[in-house]
Design a protein around this motif. Structure first.
Motif, PDB file in Angstrom:
ATOM      1  N   PRO A  86       0.819  -1.216   0.000  1.00 31.02           N
ATOM      2  CA  PRO A  86       0.000   0.000   0.000  1.00 31.02           C
ATOM      3  C   PRO A  86       0.856   1.271   0.000  1.00 31.02           C
ATOM      4  N   PHE A  87       0.355   2.265  -0.684  1.00 28.44           N
ATOM      5  CA  PHE A  87       0.966   3.606  -0.640  1.00 28.44           C
ATOM      6  C   PHE A  87      -0.144   4.569  -0.260  1.00 28.44           C
ATOM      7  N   PRO A  88      -0.481   4.572   1.033  1.00 23.90           N
ATOM      8  CA  PRO A  88      -1.685   5.305   1.469  1.00 23.90           C
ATOM      9  C   PRO A  88      -1.613   6.795   1.160  1.00 23.90           C
ATOM     10  N   GLU A  89      -0.406   7.366   1.204  1.00 19.86           N
ATOM     11  CA  GLU A  89      -0.312   8.811   0.962  1.00 19.86           C
ATOM     12  C   GLU A  89      -0.753   9.176  -0.455  1.00 19.86           C
ATOM     13  N   ASP A  90      -0.707   8.212  -1.375  1.00 25.50           N
ATOM     14  CA  ASP A  90      -1.138   8.497  -2.755  1.00 25.50           C
ATOM     15  C   ASP A  90      -2.438   7.778  -3.121  1.00 25.50           C
ATOM     16  N   GLY A  91      -2.989   7.070  -2.168  1.00 29.00           N
ATOM     17  CA  GLY A  91      -4.233   6.332  -2.438  1.00 29.00           C
ATOM     18  C   GLY A  91      -4.040   5.180  -3.412  1.00 29.00           C
ATOM     19  N   MET A  92      -2.805   4.687  -3.520  1.00 35.36           N
ATOM     20  CA  MET A  92      -2.538   3.634  -4.506  1.00 35.36           C
ATOM     21  C   MET A  92      -1.989   2.378  -3.838  1.00 35.36           C
ATOM     22  N   VAL A  93      -2.156   1.246  -4.538  1.00 38.62           N
ATOM     23  CA  VAL A  93      -1.476   0.025  -4.096  1.00 38.62           C
ATOM     24  C   VAL A  93      -0.717  -0.577  -5.265  1.00 38.62           C
ATOM     25  N   GLU A  94       0.356  -1.249  -4.918  1.00 40.12           N
ATOM     26  CA  GLU A  94       1.081  -2.009  -5.937  1.00 40.12           C
ATOM     27  C   GLU A  94       0.766  -3.477  -5.746  1.00 40.12           C
ATOM     28  N   MET A  95       0.520  -4.171  -6.863  1.00 43.94           N
ATOM     29  CA  MET A  95       0.455  -5.616  -6.788  1.00 43.94           C
ATOM     30  C   MET A  95       1.774  -6.121  -7.350  1.00 43.94           C
ATOM     31  N   ALA A  96       2.508  -6.874  -6.522  1.00 43.03           N
ATOM     32  CA  ALA A  96       3.821  -7.363  -6.959  1.00 43.03           C
ATOM     33  C   ALA A  96       3.843  -8.874  -6.864  1.00 43.03           C
ATOM     34  N   CYS A  97       4.850  -9.456  -7.525  1.00 51.64           N
ATOM     35  CA  CYS A  97       5.081 -10.892  -7.353  1.00 51.64           C
ATOM     36  C   CYS A  97       3.893 -11.750  -7.725  1.00 51.64           C
ATOM     37  N   LEU A  98       3.167 -11.387  -8.754  1.00 54.97           N
ATOM     38  CA  LEU A  98       2.055 -12.252  -9.170  1.00 54.97           C
ATOM     39  C   LEU A  98       2.651 -13.438  -9.916  1.00 54.97           C
ATOM     40  N   VAL A  99       2.573 -14.595  -9.299  1.00 48.90           N
ATOM     41  CA  VAL A  99       3.198 -15.785  -9.878  1.00 48.90           C
ATOM     42  C   VAL A  99       2.258 -16.975  -9.746  1.00 48.90           C
ATOM     43  N   VAL A 100       2.155 -17.752 -10.827  1.00 47.96           N
ATOM     44  CA  VAL A 100       1.431 -19.017 -10.751  1.00 47.96           C
ATOM     45  C   VAL A 100       2.338 -20.096 -11.318  1.00 47.96           C
ATOM     46  N   ASN A 101       2.470 -21.173 -10.584  1.00 49.68           N
ATOM     47  CA  ASN A 101       3.252 -22.318 -11.041  1.00 49.68           C
ATOM     48  C   ASN A 101       2.821 -22.702 -12.465  1.00 49.68           C
ATOM     49  N   PRO A 102       3.795 -22.864 -13.387  1.00 48.72           N
ATOM     50  CA  PRO A 102       3.464 -23.096 -14.794  1.00 48.72           C
ATOM     51  C   PRO A 102       2.506 -24.264 -15.033  1.00 48.72           C
ATOM     52  N   GLU A 103       2.543 -25.259 -14.161  1.00 50.42           N
ATOM     53  CA  GLU A 103       1.644 -26.399 -14.365  1.00 50.42           C
ATOM     54  C   GLU A 103       0.182 -26.053 -14.111  1.00 50.42           C
ATOM     55  N   TYR A 104      -0.065 -24.903 -13.526  1.00 50.08           N
ATOM     56  CA  TYR A 104      -1.445 -24.556 -13.158  1.00 50.08           C
ATOM     57  C   TYR A 104      -1.936 -23.323 -13.907  1.00 50.08           C
ATOM     58  N   ARG A 105      -1.233 -23.010 -15.005  1.00 54.35           N
ATOM     59  CA  ARG A 105      -1.535 -21.737 -15.672  1.00 54.35           C
ATOM     60  C   ARG A 105      -2.894 -21.686 -16.343  1.00 54.35           C
ATOM     61  N   ARG A 106      -3.495 -22.845 -16.604  1.00 52.12           N
ATOM     62  CA  ARG A 106      -4.764 -22.786 -17.326  1.00 52.12           C
ATOM     63  C   ARG A 106      -5.968 -22.605 -16.407  1.00 52.12           C
ATOM     64  N   ALA A 107      -5.731 -22.637 -15.127  1.00 52.15           N
ATOM     65  CA  ALA A 107      -6.869 -22.695 -14.201  1.00 52.15           C
ATOM     66  C   ALA A 107      -7.420 -21.323 -13.788  1.00 52.15           C
ATOM     67  N   GLY A 108      -6.902 -20.247 -14.387  1.00 56.48           N
ATOM     68  CA  GLY A 108      -7.430 -18.919 -14.040  1.00 56.48           C
ATOM     69  C   GLY A 108      -7.030 -18.443 -12.650  1.00 56.48           C
ATOM     70  N   LEU A 109      -5.909 -18.949 -12.145  1.00 59.99           N
ATOM     71  CA  LEU A 109      -5.521 -18.600 -10.773  1.00 59.99           C
ATOM     72  C   LEU A 109      -4.964 -17.191 -10.687  1.00 59.99           C
ATOM     73  N   GLY A 110      -4.251 -16.753 -11.737  1.00 64.13           N
ATOM     74  CA  GLY A 110      -3.721 -15.389 -11.770  1.00 64.13           C
ATOM     75  C   GLY A 110      -4.871 -14.402 -11.663  1.00 64.13           C
ATOM     76  N   GLU A 111      -5.898 -14.699 -12.427  1.00 60.85           N
ATOM     77  CA  GLU A 111      -7.121 -13.913 -12.423  1.00 60.85           C
ATOM     78  C   GLU A 111      -7.713 -13.806 -11.006  1.00 60.85           C
ATOM     79  N   ARG A 112      -7.763 -14.932 -10.337  1.00 65.47           N
ATOM     80  CA  ARG A 112      -8.361 -14.948  -8.994  1.00 65.47           C
ATOM     81  C   ARG A 112      -7.525 -14.144  -8.022  1.00 65.47           C
ATOM     82  N   LEU A 113      -6.217 -14.253  -8.161  1.00 63.18           N
ATOM     83  CA  LEU A 113      -5.343 -13.484  -7.273  1.00 63.18           C
ATOM     84  C   LEU A 113      -5.538 -11.996  -7.535  1.00 63.18           C
ATOM     85  N   LEU A 114      -5.589 -11.640  -8.810  1.00 64.96           N
ATOM     86  CA  LEU A 114      -5.777 -10.233  -9.159  1.00 64.96           C
ATOM     87  C   LEU A 114      -7.095  -9.716  -8.573  1.00 64.96           C
TER      88      LEU A 114
END
Ligand code: ARG
Length: 456
Positions: free
Chosen positions: A368-396
């Motif tokens: 979080p960067f509360p002073e600017d009202g913004m957040v960063e999403m970092a390190c979005l990673v899904v194990n390659p064997e599970y890439r078809r399951a829409g998990l990145g989407e769910r995390l986002l």
């Protein structure tokens, strides 16, 4: 050298000839399966298969696999059908079968055929399960197979003006008695017939018997061996996992269902809605299908699951190791900035994890960067064997929802390789100047990351 030693040495050299890759894969495989060894001990599995399987070439291997499951402490109930055997008996007697809605109409003579065919099929399955030749997986392992009057039945009666006569439906499963047998470490074999309180015999559909038995026993799994690899999607790809609701929609749409799927899918759905944790549809022609389904995370068939297989949760200190494992390949190839154990330990509470059957397969972090009202999403990673399951989407979605509920107005990411993924999800490129002040100071110009921004 005595024979025992010779065999041992031969095996040893065979193991060494395995080659390093193969040996590594073998060890990985066994370790990957280990959580399931624990999870299945003491659980009840109801395995249903038609007469085709009972008389087919793979029956012997199937028995070996059942033996293995029993050895692992699985409480095993087998439910068999006898349709081709009944069919053969009917033909042998010069009679003709009558079906209505895919169900046999069993008149008095047909019932004689049913009794004969079911009896023979059952005896043959018992015999297969009793084999124990040295040098086979059954060596030294005695499986006591029992069965009995566990199913009471009643007639289906007249449907659409057709009297089904001795074709019946399950009235009651005497679950306590089956459970008592399982407690004795018996494998219970149940046939597709039932008896009415008046002592009449009824011909039952094995899929119904299996479903009812699984529900009555509160089984962990109900497994149908079927004439298809599983359920397919519109593109003809196998659907690995499906909820009861989605499965019902697929069934009602009715496209691409084979004869077996048509019969078994509604049973699988009903079982899952009545307490069975997982129902599996597996190809009956695939040798070792059961083992692949049970001891790998992805399985080989279609699983109708009561609970979601994927679970999002907040990371804790016990997850640091798993996170490092997940991130390290991407740090190594430069996709992610290297973080190191200490940093991850410090920042562990920022991470959300996604688990597949208890194993961490994806993550994302929120800064979080509360002073600017913004957040960063970092390190979005899904194990390659599970890439078809829409998990990145769910995390986002999870991270966005969390940020929104905490009053933040915008979400940004820095990326070098995956801009298309973010564009497709409504992010637009922004200049590094639009970053919160604190982040701008840290911005690494060498990495030339692109900034993508989305209003919340
Ligand atoms: N091995 C696990 C089990 O038996 C997961 C199987 C997943 N199978 C699937 N078709 N998605 O419960």
């Amino acid at each position: 050298m005595n024979t025992e030693h010779r065999v041992f040495n031969e095996n040893l050299s065979a193991a060494m000839r395995m080659g390093e890759d193969e040996a590594i894969r073998f060890v990985d495989w066994v370790r990957g399966a280990a959580p399931y060894f624990h999870a299945f001990r003491g659980k009840t599995f109801v395995l249903a298969f038609g007469g085709e399987v009972a008389q087919g070439e793979l029956m012997e291997d199937l028995c070996h696999d059942c033996n293995l499951l029993a050895a692992l402490g699985v409480r095993l109930v087998l439910v068999h059908g006898s349709r081709p055997q009944i069919e053969a008996e009917v033909t042998r007697r010069g009679l003709a079968s009558r079906y209505h809605n895919g169900l046999r109409v069993t008149d008095e003579v047909a019932l004689e055929c049913v009794k004969a065919a079911v009896g023979v099929t059952r005896i043959e399955i018992e015999a297969r399960l009793s084999q124990g030749l040295p040098n086979t997986p059954m060596a030294g392992a005695f499986m006591r197979v029992t069965g009995g009057n566990f199913i009471t039945a009643r007639p289906i009666g007249v449907v659409d003006g057709v009297d089904f006569q001795f074709t019946g439906t399950v009235r009651r499963v005497i679950a306590d008695e089956i459970a008592a047998d399982l407690d004795q470490q018996n494998v219970v074999l149940i046939s597709n017939i039932g008896v009415s309180p008046a002592g009449e015999i009824f011909n039952l559909a094995m899929e119904e018997v299996a479903e009812q038995v699984a529900i009555a026993l509160k089984a962990e799994k109900l497994i149908y061996l079927c004439d298809a690899p599983g359920l397919l999607d519109e593109q003809g790809r196998l659907i690995e996992t499906i909820t009861a609701e989605e499965a019902e929609r697929k069934f009602n749409a009715g496209v691409g269902l084979t004869e077996d799927l048509h019969l078994f899918l509604p049973r699988a759905i009903k079982a899952v809605r009545n307490g069975v944790a997982r129902a599996h549809l597996i190809d009956r022609d695939k040798d070792g299908g059961l083992l692949l389904e049970f001891f790998t995370r992805q399985g080989v068939g279609t699983m109708v699951a009561r609970d979601p297989v994927h679970r999002l949760r907040q990371a804790g200190t016990e997850d640091v190791g798993a996170l490092l494992q997940l991130l390290s390949p991407l740090e190594a190839d430069g996709t992610l900035v290297r973080r190191g154990r200490e940093l991850i330990e410090d920042e562990i509470s920022r991470f959300t994890l996604v688990e597949h059957d208890g194993m961490v397969v994806g993550c994302a972090a929120l800064y979080p960067f509360p002073e600017d009202g913004m957040v960063e999403m970092a390190c979005l990673v899904v194990n390659p064997e599970y890439r078809r399951a829409g998990l990145g989407e769910r995390l986002l979605q999870h991270i966005s929802g969390d940020a929104r509920s905490r009053g933040f107005k915008a979400l940004f990411v820095l990326t070098t390789r995956t801009e298309h993924w973010f564009r497709e999800r409504g992010f637009h490129e922004a200049s590094p100047d639009s970053l919160p002040g604190r982040k701008r100071d840290l911005y690494n110009f060498q990495r030339r990351s692109k900034v993508f921004l989305k209003a919340l």
